[in-house]
Write a protein that holds these residues in place. Structure first.
Motif, PDB file in Angstrom:
ATOM      1  N   ILE A 115       0.547  -1.074   0.146  1.00  0.00           N
ATOM      2  CA  ILE A 115      -0.019  -0.259   0.145  1.00  0.00           C
ATOM      3  C   ILE A 115       0.588   1.219  -0.167  1.00  0.00           C
ATOM      4  CG2 ILE A 115      -2.059   1.102   1.223  1.00  0.00           C
ATOM      5  CD1 ILE A 115      -2.613  -1.254   2.645  1.00  0.00           C
ATOM      6  N   GLY A 116       0.694   2.296  -0.663  1.00  0.00           N
ATOM      7  CA  GLY A 116       1.341   3.567  -1.195  1.00  0.00           C
ATOM      8  C   GLY A 116       0.751   4.768  -1.266  1.00  0.00           C
ATOM      9  N   PRO A 117       1.704   5.703  -0.430  1.00  0.00           N
ATOM     10  CA  PRO A 117       0.622   7.029  -0.086  1.00  0.00           C
ATOM     11  C   PRO A 117       1.120   7.648  -1.282  1.00  0.00           C
ATOM     12  CG  PRO A 117       3.240   6.967   0.138  1.00  0.00           C
ATOM     13  CD  PRO A 117       3.190   5.874  -0.426  1.00  0.00           C
ATOM     14  N   GLN A 123       7.525   6.167  -6.576  1.00  0.00           N
ATOM     15  CA  GLN A 123       8.682   4.851  -6.368  1.00  0.00           C
ATOM     16  C   GLN A 123       8.316   4.197  -5.032  1.00  0.00           C
ATOM     17  OE1 GLN A 123      11.451   5.086  -3.925  1.00  0.00           O
ATOM     18  NE2 GLN A 123      11.072   7.772  -3.672  1.00  0.00           N
ATOM     19  N   LEU A 124       7.538   4.546  -4.768  1.00  0.00           N
ATOM     20  CA  LEU A 124       6.643   3.843  -3.339  1.00  0.00           C
ATOM     21  C   LEU A 124       6.420   3.037  -3.275  1.00  0.00           C
ATOM     22  CD1 LEU A 124       6.814   7.059  -0.818  1.00  0.00           C
ATOM     23  CD2 LEU A 124       8.758   5.518  -0.596  1.00  0.00           C
ATOM     24  N   ILE A 125       5.668   1.987  -4.385  1.00  0.00           N
ATOM     25  CA  ILE A 125       5.329   1.373  -4.675  1.00  0.00           C
ATOM     26  C   ILE A 125       5.891   0.591  -5.483  1.00  0.00           C
ATOM     27  CG2 ILE A 125       3.336   0.896  -6.444  1.00  0.00           C
ATOM     28  CD1 ILE A 125       2.127   0.876  -4.376  1.00  0.00           C
ATOM     29  N   GLU A 171      -7.111  -0.039  -7.411  1.00  0.00           N
ATOM     30  CA  GLU A 171      -7.450   1.036  -7.367  1.00  0.00           C
ATOM     31  C   GLU A 171      -8.434   1.310  -6.107  1.00  0.00           C
ATOM     32  OE1 GLU A 171      -6.798   2.460 -11.977  1.00  0.00           O
ATOM     33  OE2 GLU A 171      -6.058   4.199 -10.630  1.00  0.00           O
ATOM     34  N   GLY A 172      -7.751   2.551  -5.334  1.00  0.00           N
ATOM     35  CA  GLY A 172      -9.337   3.266  -4.625  1.00  0.00           C
ATOM     36  C   GLY A 172      -8.647   3.887  -3.267  1.00  0.00           C
ATOM     37  N   GLY A 173      -9.363   4.747  -2.448  1.00  0.00           N
ATOM     38  CA  GLY A 173      -8.957   5.193  -1.394  1.00  0.00           C
ATOM     39  C   GLY A 173      -9.494   4.227   0.196  1.00  0.00           C
ATOM     40  N   LEU A 180      -9.127  -4.773   1.081  1.00  0.00           N
ATOM     41  CA  LEU A 180      -8.061  -5.965   1.111  1.00  0.00           C
ATOM     42  C   LEU A 180      -7.102  -6.121   2.586  1.00  0.00           C
ATOM     43  CD1 LEU A 180      -5.993  -3.246  -1.455  1.00  0.00           C
ATOM     44  CD2 LEU A 180      -6.275  -5.785  -1.837  1.00  0.00           C
ATOM     45  N   LEU A 181      -7.823  -5.672   3.803  1.00  0.00           N
ATOM     46  CA  LEU A 181      -7.099  -5.961   5.182  1.00  0.00           C
ATOM     47  C   LEU A 181      -7.603  -6.591   5.406  1.00  0.00           C
ATOM     48  CD1 LEU A 181      -5.810  -1.757   6.249  1.00  0.00           C
ATOM     49  CD2 LEU A 181      -4.297  -3.989   5.724  1.00  0.00           C
ATOM     50  N   ALA A 182      -9.356  -6.607   4.800  1.00  0.00           N
ATOM     51  CA  ALA A 182      -9.920  -8.007   5.515  1.00  0.00           C
ATOM     52  C   ALA A 182      -9.549  -9.539   5.074  1.00  0.00           C
ATOM     53  CB  ALA A 182     -11.626  -7.499   5.241  1.00  0.00           C
ATOM     54  N   ALA A 195      -1.019   7.165  11.894  1.00  0.00           N
ATOM     55  CA  ALA A 195      -2.328   7.169  12.597  1.00  0.00           C
ATOM     56  C   ALA A 195      -2.657   5.837  11.733  1.00  0.00           C
ATOM     57  CB  ALA A 195      -3.331   8.140  12.280  1.00  0.00           C
ATOM     58  N   VAL A 196      -3.075   6.049  10.120  1.00  0.00           N
ATOM     59  CA  VAL A 196      -3.058   4.500   9.646  1.00  0.00           C
ATOM     60  C   VAL A 196      -2.281   3.179   9.580  1.00  0.00           C
ATOM     61  CG1 VAL A 196      -3.805   3.738   6.494  1.00  0.00           C
ATOM     62  CG2 VAL A 196      -3.915   6.090   7.597  1.00  0.00           C
ATOM     63  N   GLY A 197      -0.588   3.768  10.155  1.00  0.00           N
ATOM     64  CA  GLY A 197       0.167   2.840   9.840  1.00  0.00           C
ATOM     65  C   GLY A 197      -0.460   1.907  11.429  1.00  0.00           C
ATOM     66  N   THR A 247       8.323  15.059   1.759  1.00  0.00           N
ATOM     67  CA  THR A 247       8.441  13.940   1.665  1.00  0.00           C
ATOM     68  C   THR A 247       9.073  13.514   2.901  1.00  0.00           C
ATOM     69  OG1 THR A 247      10.233  14.799  -0.007  1.00  0.00           O
ATOM     70  CG2 THR A 247      11.381  13.532   1.297  1.00  0.00           C
ATOM     71  N   CYS A 248       8.903  12.312   2.902  1.00  0.00           N
ATOM     72  CA  CYS A 248       8.785  11.815   4.742  1.00  0.00           C
ATOM     73  C   CYS A 248      10.415  11.694   5.578  1.00  0.00           C
ATOM     74  CB  CYS A 248       8.540  10.060   4.365  1.00  0.00           C
ATOM     75  SG  CYS A 248       9.652   9.343   3.244  1.00  0.00           S
ATOM     76  N   ILE A 249      11.089  12.457   4.451  1.00  0.00           N
ATOM     77  CA  ILE A 249      12.251  12.731   5.037  1.00  0.00           C
ATOM     78  C   ILE A 249      12.959  13.991   5.214  1.00  0.00           C
ATOM     79  CG2 ILE A 249      13.480   9.669   5.270  1.00  0.00           C
ATOM     80  CD1 ILE A 249      15.341  10.569   2.533  1.00  0.00           C
TER      81      ILE A 249
HETATM   82  P1  NAD Z   1      -1.835   7.719   4.940  1.00  0.00           P
HETATM   83  O1  NAD Z   1      -1.115   7.045   5.670  1.00  0.00           O
HETATM   84  O2  NAD Z   1      -2.660   8.594   4.617  1.00  0.00           O
HETATM   85  O3  NAD Z   1      -1.786   6.880   3.276  1.00  0.00           O
HETATM   86  C1  NAD Z   1      -1.423   6.112   2.574  1.00  0.00           C
HETATM   87  C2  NAD Z   1      -2.344   4.292   2.435  1.00  0.00           C
HETATM   88  O4  NAD Z   1      -3.004   4.369   2.977  1.00  0.00           O
HETATM   89  C3  NAD Z   1      -3.032   4.905   1.061  1.00  0.00           C
HETATM   90  O5  NAD Z   1      -2.590   4.519  -0.125  1.00  0.00           O
HETATM   91  C4  NAD Z   1      -4.447   5.247   1.364  1.00  0.00           C
HETATM   92  O6  NAD Z   1      -5.109   5.299   0.582  1.00  0.00           O
HETATM   93  C5  NAD Z   1      -4.400   3.943   2.277  1.00  0.00           C
HETATM   94  N1  NAD Z   1      -4.995   4.766   3.746  1.00  0.00           N
HETATM   95  C6  NAD Z   1      -5.472   5.537   4.205  1.00  0.00           C
HETATM   96  N2  NAD Z   1      -6.702   5.749   5.036  1.00  0.00           N
HETATM   97  C7  NAD Z   1      -6.704   4.396   5.922  1.00  0.00           C
HETATM   98  C8  NAD Z   1      -7.583   3.996   6.373  1.00  0.00           C
HETATM   99  N3  NAD Z   1      -8.631   4.370   7.355  1.00  0.00           N
HETATM  100  N4  NAD Z   1      -7.487   2.160   5.991  1.00  0.00           N
HETATM  101  C9  NAD Z   1      -6.855   1.796   4.970  1.00  0.00           C
HETATM  102  N5  NAD Z   1      -6.163   2.733   4.020  1.00  0.00           N
HETATM  103  C10 NAD Z   1      -5.904   3.541   4.926  1.00  0.00           C
HETATM  104  O7  NAD Z   1      -0.357   8.414   4.043  1.00  0.00           O
HETATM  105  P2  NAD Z   1      -0.166   9.393   3.090  1.00  0.00           P
HETATM  106  O8  NAD Z   1      -0.842  10.851   3.443  1.00  0.00           O
HETATM  107  O9  NAD Z   1      -0.151   9.361   1.339  1.00  0.00           O
HETATM  108  O10 NAD Z   1       1.300   9.762   2.912  1.00  0.00           O
HETATM  109  C11 NAD Z   1       2.081  10.511   4.269  1.00  0.00           C
HETATM  110  C12 NAD Z   1       2.546  10.144   5.219  1.00  0.00           C
HETATM  111  O11 NAD Z   1       3.198   9.134   4.550  1.00  0.00           O
HETATM  112  C13 NAD Z   1       3.220  10.750   6.014  1.00  0.00           C
HETATM  113  O12 NAD Z   1       3.185  10.902   7.101  1.00  0.00           O
HETATM  114  C14 NAD Z   1       4.433  10.554   5.010  1.00  0.00           C
HETATM  115  O13 NAD Z   1       6.079  10.814   6.254  1.00  0.00           O
HETATM  116  C15 NAD Z   1       4.650   9.462   5.314  1.00  0.00           C
HETATM  117  N6  NAD Z   1       5.482   8.737   4.137  1.00  0.00           N
HETATM  118  C16 NAD Z   1       6.526   7.511   4.403  1.00  0.00           C
HETATM  119  C17 NAD Z   1       6.948   7.465   3.744  1.00  0.00           C
HETATM  120  C18 NAD Z   1       8.297   6.309   4.011  1.00  0.00           C
HETATM  121  O14 NAD Z   1       9.598   6.151   3.351  1.00  0.00           O
HETATM  122  N7  NAD Z   1       8.560   6.126   5.669  1.00  0.00           N
HETATM  123  C19 NAD Z   1       7.371   7.301   2.675  1.00  0.00           C
HETATM  124  C20 NAD Z   1       6.459   8.320   2.206  1.00  0.00           C
HETATM  125  C21 NAD Z   1       5.993   8.640   3.168  1.00  0.00           C
END
Ligand code: NAD
Length: 460
Positions: A115-117, A123-125, A171-173, A180-182, A195-197, A247-249
């Motif tokens: 799952i990517g941001p 790149q992050l995918i 694709e999707g939000g 997927l997580l289910a 927070a999503v982590g 940028t995360c870093i």
């Molecule tokens: P996000 O956590 O909002 O979303 C990331 C992914 O999670 C997306 O694909 C989104 O659809 C999904 N998601 C969102 N809410 C969800 C939920 N409730 N349940 C399940 N999935 C959900 O992050 P973002 O806004 O896309 O990215 C920004 C964050 O990512 C920043 O905190 C940044 O520091 C971090 N980041 C970290 C790295 C790294 O390599 N460590 C790289 C880039 C970004």
């Protein structure tokens, strides 16, 4: 446009499980072919990738090349090393195991979820996908819906170049993510916010699925007096304002020795003019904020402290000028949350121990930057702080070194990847111990009578 019906997710996973069971992905030649296939696909789609990122983030073409399409370097690195990574490794055995041999066999995990941001949405995918392919897995990838155009390009590339029973895009939000997580996966690789982590880790716990969490946080940047000022300001400004600070870093905030603060601010001002001209809104080399929500969040930070450079905004374009803020309080929201935008607060210190204490009072950052030629100070900062990674006398460049595992610690993440670390993340190290039949000493078998004194002697 390629879309996947969310109701089909179960079928896609089932098809991937069946494909994985054929054993095809275990063949190293197959993996190399697929890595070459991925590289070819990226080369073929270069222009579309540039255009998608331009539409999503107004990302300058050069930035797209070095930070998104540049992921090709990771593919070359994996192809170069895959034979040695996949080879079983001999493990040493002690003298009392003299009739045995021990080996470690890396084996693929199965079907993995990535799952990517939205900030480096291509790149992050692709970067974790390279690890998943190299390690012999099937993969389902879910790009960020917020980087809308890049998500579509990823879906198109994958649909054209890969069998969905091997690699598929959903694709999707949030809804797609939750569907997927289910399901049960063999690994979940997540890049996004803290927070999503937590949501990802909770969902994974249900099936005991291992996770890699690449999260964010506030990455501090300490600036000592023992520096080359011109190089320092350029490297800080580049790392902070590339991709408009998303940028995360990126250095989140500066901790500056008060003796050099005035010169540093003057240097930053001059450098930003060199980079983006008198009005960065007209520069072709400066990105925009991804969405209205993030724009509004960032504009609120401009209320904190005192703007000393930049500060201008253009809501219609989601433009925020490269901005430096002085006199912030540690209680201000800008110092409580990850900034993730082009706003740089400066905090001064008298003794470096104050900077170290501040860093240690907060969650462990993803990156820590130190500008100093002083070897003792370098050693001290390394010893007295903890962070995902450290870069000394530069910013952000650590992410480009394939031999360095990339990841966070504590709140900034769990696990790491890039190069061999990506291969390890998507592999299980299977330990295999082999005995032979030429001898069978009886010390461990019942009856135990008379054997204890020898065991006691051997164990000291
Ligand atoms: P996000 O956590 O909002 O979303 C990331 C992914 O999670 C997306 O694909 C989104 O659809 C999904 N998601 C969102 N809410 C969800 C939920 N409730 N349940 C399940 N999935 C959900 O992050 P973002 O806004 O896309 O990215 C920004 C964050 O990512 C920043 O905190 C940044 O520091 C971090 N980041 C970290 C790295 C790294 O390599 N460590 C790289 C880039 C970004």
């Amino acid at each position: 446009m390629i879309t996947t019906e969310l109701s089909n997710i179960g079928d896609i996973i089932q098809n991937q499980r069946e494909f994985f069971q054929t054993g095809k992905t275990k063949d190293v030649t197959f993996r190399i072919e697929q890595l070459k296939n991925l590289k070819q696909a990226i080369i073929e789609y270069k222009q579309s990738i540039v255009e998608a990122l331009q539409r999503d983030l107004h990302k300058p073409e050069l930035e797209t090349y070095i930070t998104e399409i540049g992921v090709i370097k990771e593919i070359d690195y994996a192809i170069k090393h895959i034979n040695s990574w996949t080879k079983p490794k001999k493990a040493a055995v002690s003298l009392d195991f003299f009739s045995y041999s021990a080996r470690i066999y890396p084996e693929p995990l199965g079907v993995v979820l990535i799952i990517g941001p939205w900030n480096y949405p291509f790149q992050l995918i692709i970067s974790p996908l390279i690890g998943a392919i190299a390690a012999g897995n099937c993969a389902i990838i879910k790009p960020s819906e917020i980087a809308f155009y890049t998500s579509h390009i990823i879906a198109e590339i994958v649909a054209k170049h890969f069998d969905p029973a091997y690699i598929a895009v959903v694709e999707g939000g949030v809804e797609a993510s939750q569907k997927l997580l289910a399901e049960k996966f063999d690994h979940i690789f997540f890049t996004g916010g803290t927070a999503v982590g937590k949501i990802i880790m909770a969902a994974a716990a249900k099936y005991l699925t291992p996770v890699t969490l690449e999260l964010g946080g506030k990455s501090p940047c300490i600036v000592d007096t023992d520096i080359n000022l011109e190089h320092t300001v350029r490297r800080i400004a580049w790392g902070k304002f590339i991709n408009a600070g998303q940028t995360c870093i990126a250095p989140d905030y500066l901790l500056v020795d008060k003796k050099i603060k005035k010169d540093l601010i003057a240097g930053l001002e001059k450098c930003l003019k060199e980079f983006y001209g008198d009005n960065p809104a007209n520069s072709p080399d400066y990105a925009r904020i991804i969405s209205q929500k993030h724009f509004d969040r960032l504009v609120n930070f401009l209320e904190d402290g005192e703007v000393i450079i930049g500060g201008k905004t253009k809501p219609s374009e989601r433009y925020i000028a490269p901005t430096v803020i002085d006199n912030v309080s540690l209680e201000d929201s800008i110092m409580q949350e990850e900034i993730f935008g082009p706003i740089l607060p400066i905090i001064e210190y008298t003794e470096v121990s104050e900077a170290i204490a501040l860093i240690n009072s907060r969650p462990k950052p993803l990156a820590l930057y130190l500008f100093s030629q002083n070897k003792n100070l370098q050693k001290r900062v390394l010893q007295e702080t903890s962070s995902g990674g450290v870069c000394i006398n530069d910013t952000v460049m650590q992410v480009g070194v394939s031999s360095l595992p990339f990841g966070g610690v504590g709140d900034s993440g769990t696990g790491n990847y890039h190069g061999k670390a990506s291969f390890d993340t998507f592999s299980h190290n299977k330990s295999v111990l082999k005995n032979s039949f030429w001898l069978d000493l009886k010390w461990r078998y019942a009856p135990y009578q008379g054997k204890l004194p020898l065991i006691k002697k051997l164990l000291g």
